[in-house]
Enzyme design. Sequence first.
Site, PDB file in Angstrom:
ATOM      1  N   HIS A   1      31.592  39.569  34.363  1.00 56.10           N
ATOM      2  CA  HIS A   1      30.433  38.799  34.048  1.00 56.10           C
ATOM      3  C   HIS A   1      30.369  38.068  32.744  1.00 56.10           C
ATOM      4  O   HIS A   1      30.039  36.878  32.723  1.00 56.10           O
ATOM      5  CB  HIS A   1      29.257  39.410  34.366  1.00 56.10           C
ATOM      6  CG  HIS A   1      29.141  39.859  35.952  1.00 56.10           C
ATOM      7  ND1 HIS A   1      28.583  41.208  36.392  1.00 56.10           N
ATOM      8  CD2 HIS A   1      29.431  39.233  37.007  1.00 56.10           C
ATOM      9  CE1 HIS A   1      28.807  41.113  37.688  1.00 56.10           C
ATOM     10  NE2 HIS A   1      29.413  40.188  38.164  1.00 56.10           N
TER      11      HIS A   1
ATOM     12  N   SER B   1      27.664  38.984  40.767  1.00 58.69           N
ATOM     13  CA  SER B   1      28.100  37.684  40.608  1.00 58.69           C
ATOM     14  C   SER B   1      27.232  36.688  41.026  1.00 58.69           C
ATOM     15  O   SER B   1      27.235  35.652  40.385  1.00 58.69           O
ATOM     16  CB  SER B   1      29.467  37.785  41.043  1.00 58.69           C
ATOM     17  OG  SER B   1      30.052  38.549  40.219  1.00 58.69           O
TER      18      SER B   1
ATOM     19  N   GLU C   1      29.605  36.968  52.378  1.00 60.94           N
ATOM     20  CA  GLU C   1      29.964  38.374  52.216  1.00 60.94           C
ATOM     21  C   GLU C   1      29.752  38.807  53.837  1.00 60.94           C
ATOM     22  O   GLU C   1      28.960  38.441  54.762  1.00 60.94           O
ATOM     23  CB  GLU C   1      28.426  38.955  51.790  1.00 60.94           C
ATOM     24  CG  GLU C   1      28.269  40.515  51.868  1.00 60.94           C
ATOM     25  CD  GLU C   1      29.479  41.239  51.240  1.00 60.94           C
ATOM     26  OE1 GLU C   1      29.816  42.144  52.115  1.00 60.94           O
ATOM     27  OE2 GLU C   1      30.072  40.908  50.012  1.00 60.94           O
TER      28      GLU C   1
ATOM     29  N   ASP D   1      36.454  38.838  44.523  1.00 58.77           N
ATOM     30  CA  ASP D   1      36.156  40.229  44.075  1.00 58.77           C
ATOM     31  C   ASP D   1      35.871  41.156  45.104  1.00 58.77           C
ATOM     32  O   ASP D   1      34.831  41.644  45.381  1.00 58.77           O
ATOM     33  CB  ASP D   1      34.648  40.015  43.094  1.00 58.77           C
ATOM     34  CG  ASP D   1      34.179  41.293  42.423  1.00 58.77           C
ATOM     35  OD1 ASP D   1      34.894  42.084  42.459  1.00 58.77           O
ATOM     36  OD2 ASP D   1      33.052  41.263  42.100  1.00 58.77           O
TER      37      ASP D   1
END
Length: 276
Positions: A18, A97, A115, A160
């Site tokens: 981050h 994020s 997601e 990620d």
Amino acid sequence: MNYRHSFHAGNSADVVKHSLLIALVRALQHKESALTLIDTHAGCGLYDLRGDEAQRTGEATQGVLRAFADQNPLLNDYRAAVQEVNGGVEPLLYPGSPKFLAQLLRPQDFLILNEKHPEDVHSLRGVMRDTPAAVHERDAYEFWLAMVPPRTARGVVVVDPPYEQTDERARITTTLAAAHRKWAHGVTVIWYPLKDRATHSRWKEQLRKLRIPKFLNVEHWLYDADQPGIYNGAGLFIVNPPYAFTQALPPLLESLRAALAPEGHRGEITTDWLGD
């Protein structure tokens, strides 16, 4: 290995990821033209560091809490972003994020999140309700390829994954190659865990064979020697990092290494160019 966000929120990998993500987007924002920020594995968006999953690993004590105990001003932007979701007090909540990216948005920028996990995407929609983010529930790799090139001339894709699937690295390699053919000048950030150097070296060589120019690799090794069978750190592959970002990177990486080094270890953060 399962690196689902909720179990590892605020760990050392999150601090590095981050911190670099903030620096990268801000470097791109030196130009006024719009950015599209795309997160393929967005997770829940916000994590309770007092919750059962985070408490089970306790990794935040070696990550975000170390960063907050450190006084280096180069970590101020990272600390401020975490404080933003905590009302300025010590970190009890940790932003994923999507929340970091949402804080960086200018009026002309766009944020698109994805997601696949049903419970996580439900949480994500709630967490991002007060932001202009668009939220999708799709296969991450299909989504990645469908989203590039974005409508804006410039953008960033953040990849990620939790590395739950044995073919995760192979899917990343294949999708990156296809995405780069579609959007050669786009910026892509790929996070990965480090368990042993041999496995990672093999994957790095496969990525090197893609012959992508301007392909930066940042690796954070926590320990001075490999600790067999456990998490040893994490890294980022960054395609097309802007010049302003790479120029400012060495002191930022040194500040992160110093803040996150485990007791009795110096740790190491290295950079390497994979492209021609």
